[in-house]
Design an enzyme around this catalytic site. Sequence first.
Site, PDB file in Angstrom:
ATOM      1  CB  CYS A  69      -0.654   3.818  -4.009  1.00  0.00           C
ATOM      2  SG  CYS A  69      -0.300   3.046  -5.495  1.00  0.00           S
ATOM      3  CG  HIS A  70      -2.486   4.624  -0.015  1.00  0.00           C
ATOM      4  ND1 HIS A  70      -3.826   5.344  -0.578  1.00  0.00           N
ATOM      5  CD2 HIS A  70      -2.967   3.567  -0.579  1.00  0.00           C
ATOM      6  CE1 HIS A  70      -4.606   4.512  -1.194  1.00  0.00           C
ATOM      7  NE2 HIS A  70      -3.969   3.477  -1.401  1.00  0.00           N
ATOM      8  CG  MET A  99      -8.226   0.510  -3.866  1.00  0.00           C
ATOM      9  SD  MET A  99      -6.813   0.904  -3.002  1.00  0.00           S
ATOM     10  CE  MET A  99      -7.215  -0.557  -1.799  1.00  0.00           C
ATOM     11  CB  CYS A 102      -1.060  -0.033   1.259  1.00  0.00           C
ATOM     12  SG  CYS A 102      -1.655  -1.499   1.721  1.00  0.00           S
ATOM     13  CG  HIS A 135       4.371   7.016 -10.825  1.00  0.00           C
ATOM     14  ND1 HIS A 135       4.233   6.818  -9.595  1.00  0.00           N
ATOM     15  CD2 HIS A 135       4.550   6.154 -11.508  1.00  0.00           C
ATOM     16  CE1 HIS A 135       4.456   5.419  -9.176  1.00  0.00           C
ATOM     17  NE2 HIS A 135       4.546   4.890 -10.706  1.00  0.00           N
ATOM     18  CG  HIS A 186       1.689   3.971 -14.821  1.00  0.00           C
ATOM     19  ND1 HIS A 186       2.388   2.889 -15.507  1.00  0.00           N
ATOM     20  CD2 HIS A 186       2.127   4.041 -13.549  1.00  0.00           C
ATOM     21  CE1 HIS A 186       3.178   2.334 -14.367  1.00  0.00           C
ATOM     22  NE2 HIS A 186       3.135   3.173 -13.430  1.00  0.00           N
TER      23      HIS A 186
HETATM   24 FE1  DHE Z   1       5.998   0.435 -10.665  1.00  0.00          FE
HETATM   25  C1  DHE Z   1       8.570   1.695 -12.828  1.00  0.00           C
HETATM   26  C2  DHE Z   1       6.689   3.302  -8.536  1.00  0.00           C
HETATM   27  C3  DHE Z   1       3.468  -0.397  -8.425  1.00  0.00           C
HETATM   28  C4  DHE Z   1       6.081  -2.526 -11.943  1.00  0.00           C
HETATM   29  N1  DHE Z   1       7.272   2.161 -10.860  1.00  0.00           N
HETATM   30  C5  DHE Z   1       8.227   2.489 -11.836  1.00  0.00           C
HETATM   31  C6  DHE Z   1       8.861   3.760 -11.329  1.00  0.00           C
HETATM   32  C7  DHE Z   1       8.189   4.002 -10.387  1.00  0.00           C
HETATM   33  C8  DHE Z   1       7.498   3.437  -9.756  1.00  0.00           C
HETATM   34  C9  DHE Z   1       8.705   5.659  -9.550  1.00  0.00           C
HETATM   35  C10 DHE Z   1       9.905   4.300 -12.348  1.00  0.00           C
HETATM   36  C11 DHE Z   1       9.507   4.796 -13.553  1.00  0.00           C
HETATM   37  C12 DHE Z   1      10.564   5.267 -14.320  1.00  0.00           C
HETATM   38  O1  DHE Z   1      11.941   4.672 -14.425  1.00  0.00           O
HETATM   39  O2  DHE Z   1      10.366   5.793 -15.279  1.00  0.00           O
HETATM   40  N2  DHE Z   1       5.066   1.507  -8.989  1.00  0.00           N
HETATM   41  C13 DHE Z   1       5.655   2.568  -8.388  1.00  0.00           C
HETATM   42  C14 DHE Z   1       5.000   2.866  -7.312  1.00  0.00           C
HETATM   43  O3  DHE Z   1       4.793   3.650  -6.345  1.00  0.00           O
HETATM   44  C15 DHE Z   1       3.687   1.702  -7.311  1.00  0.00           C
HETATM   45  C16 DHE Z   1       2.467   2.590  -7.682  1.00  0.00           C
HETATM   46  C17 DHE Z   1       3.320   1.115  -5.976  1.00  0.00           C
HETATM   47  C18 DHE Z   1       4.301   0.279  -5.315  1.00  0.00           C
HETATM   48  O4  DHE Z   1       3.889   0.039  -4.213  1.00  0.00           O
HETATM   49  O5  DHE Z   1       5.322   0.138  -5.796  1.00  0.00           O
HETATM   50  C19 DHE Z   1       4.201   0.880  -8.286  1.00  0.00           C
HETATM   51  N3  DHE Z   1       4.822  -1.015 -10.238  1.00  0.00           N
HETATM   52  C20 DHE Z   1       3.852  -1.402  -9.463  1.00  0.00           C
HETATM   53  C21 DHE Z   1       3.294  -2.529  -9.719  1.00  0.00           C
HETATM   54  O6  DHE Z   1       2.209  -3.202  -9.037  1.00  0.00           O
HETATM   55  C22 DHE Z   1       3.917  -3.174 -10.457  1.00  0.00           C
HETATM   56  C23 DHE Z   1       3.058  -3.660 -11.774  1.00  0.00           C
HETATM   57  C24 DHE Z   1       4.448  -4.621 -10.246  1.00  0.00           C
HETATM   58  C25 DHE Z   1       5.423  -4.484  -9.046  1.00  0.00           C
HETATM   59  O7  DHE Z   1       6.599  -4.595  -8.940  1.00  0.00           O
HETATM   60  O8  DHE Z   1       4.617  -4.506  -7.716  1.00  0.00           O
HETATM   61  C26 DHE Z   1       5.287  -2.244 -10.943  1.00  0.00           C
HETATM   62  N4  DHE Z   1       7.046  -0.294 -11.984  1.00  0.00           N
HETATM   63  C27 DHE Z   1       7.009  -1.772 -12.471  1.00  0.00           C
HETATM   64  C28 DHE Z   1       7.713  -1.983 -13.659  1.00  0.00           C
HETATM   65  C29 DHE Z   1       8.390  -0.566 -13.829  1.00  0.00           C
HETATM   66  C30 DHE Z   1       7.759   0.515 -12.865  1.00  0.00           C
HETATM   67  C31 DHE Z   1       8.229  -3.149 -14.232  1.00  0.00           C
HETATM   68  C32 DHE Z   1       9.461  -0.272 -14.872  1.00  0.00           C
HETATM   69  C33 DHE Z   1       8.869  -0.211 -16.253  1.00  0.00           C
HETATM   70  C34 DHE Z   1       9.840  -0.213 -17.539  1.00  0.00           C
HETATM   71  O9  DHE Z   1       9.779  -0.512 -18.374  1.00  0.00           O
HETATM   72  O10 DHE Z   1      10.819   0.768 -17.401  1.00  0.00           O
END
Ligand code: DHE
Length: 558
Positions: free
Chosen positions: A55-56, A106, A52, A348, A390
Amino acid sequence: MSLGITYRKTRRALGVGFALSLGLTALPAVAQSPTLSEEAFEASKQLYFERCAGCHGVLRKGATGKSLEPVVKKKNADGTVTETGTLKLGQERLEKIIAWGTEGGMNNFSDILTEQEIKDMATYIQMDPPKPPEMSLAQMKETRKVYVEEADYPTEPLHGRNWQNFFVVIERDVGKVAIIDGDTKEVLTHIPTGYAVHVIKGSEKSDIAEVENPGRFWYTMGRDGKMTKIDLWQTPDKMLVSEVKIAYDARDVAVSGDGKYVIGGGYWPPHFVIADAVTLEPLKVVSTRGVSIDGEYVEEARVAAIYNTPNDPTWLVAVKELGQMWQVDYSDLDNLRIDKIDSSKFLHDGFFDPTGRYFQIAANASNQMVVVDAKERKLEAIIDTGTLPHPGPGANWVDPTCGPVAATPHLGEGTVTVWGNDPEGRPDEAWKTCYKVETDGAGLFIRTHPNSDYVWVDQTKHPEADVQQSVQVISKETGEIVKTIRVTEEEGNVAVHFEFNKDGTEVWVSKWNRATSKEPNGEIVIYDAKTLEEIGRVKGLYAPTGKFNVYNRSNHVS
Ligand code: DHE
């Protein structure tokens, strides 16, 4: 894994703060307030961190997701005060929201958490948030481990494989990354990293220095703030060369254009850390707490995306809650120059345009894309989009009407927004919406390749299984969806994230079981990029999510 050693917890009834060690009993916020046993409190705290907090927020002030503070007071224009918060929502309503999600984006957790975990989480978020501890440079230094000394780095690849077509794949739940040979589709190794690695960045081609063998070294950032360094020239059993912990909760990492430094960004503590890219020795820590573009002091000002700027000795650091892009110049670490570029809140994930000058990043809860001119170190434009853009790795291509364009899907609606991104060649179209595509559901990632005629989007955020499990393919020529592909029909599994192979002839999609599992029940499904037919599966992967092709990522191919 844990968020830290000691927590400060505020007892509002007494009005005093006190240190509460992780092992001690958690007390309710006020008499007759929601209460949990010590065990349930600790378990919920851990789950909150894993599921959580991203996001929060750890302090629950909200960002991509809503504020989850027990009491939120909002001053209205007429001077009256409205009180909301989790205590007002109450146990029953909170349990429903956690179980079934909301239309605003959510997630539903009914198939991920047990009924008891959902009940306890609903109670936990009505209690005051425990505040995690700080982390000093000295503490970070103590965590550094070196498995292969620089003197022992090989001078040529030791495996005779086409390493530039390797894929580095996140195996979320087991805290590993898999290295897959893109030519033979063999899984070469599963490397231990931090928990639920979020982003992986390689050493990259740059205009500011001659980087030898871009893509040889890879740096991972775990959600637990552990950064690891991988050497793709080693034999698979020796690819992990060093590690260091730079935060308790983190998401992104980037290498400098000269290959000398690596930067890691913390969600908690809210800071960024510059380390030596060879040894991973932490050199400098800079807090990102500060005053937002609204003039409010923000304690939890988290570092989201971090990117190396291909044409300048700088990184772009997105300070999410401040609404500022910090352009950090690494040419003189003792006199660190940071240009703080005001933009829009809830920054983000982002990606560069093909020239490497313009960085396009989602300000997701502001429903906007922000464009920064990395050459001038200034804000270039803000584009209004749909709900919660996103882009993930993003997509750039040339549209027959608007010229060069880029696009993002949205977490909050099934739309892809496409905008012009060539201010020099096509000033009339630049940073304006060219067109929108309606997809079947809200999604997370979009991707293409210069050699492909198509753009791929997933729909992972849609609540219905058949949509979550399908991806859609858009024609660059017509802007229309030409195919919907059901990647899997297995219960609990979704289709997520794309990556092309080096020459753009294959598209790799993850089949991901969202329920935490230590079993190798994930797959990568591979499609022919022209015929859009399935051509193979890489099986035996542990919760595969993001995939990074060595050549494409280290040479800015998107
Ligand atoms: Fe991510 C990228 C943050 C949830 C998989 N994610 C990113 C980036 C950030 C971020 C800051 C960097 C982006 C960039 O380099 O441009 N992600 C967050 C969160 O804060 C969030 C919403 C909640 C959390 O608790 O992390 C979150 N993200 C997820 C997921 O639920 C995903 C699908 C699976 C997981 O890991 O839990 C997920 N995020 C990814 C992936 C990237 C990513 C695979 C890289 C994408 C790319 O191809 O560059």
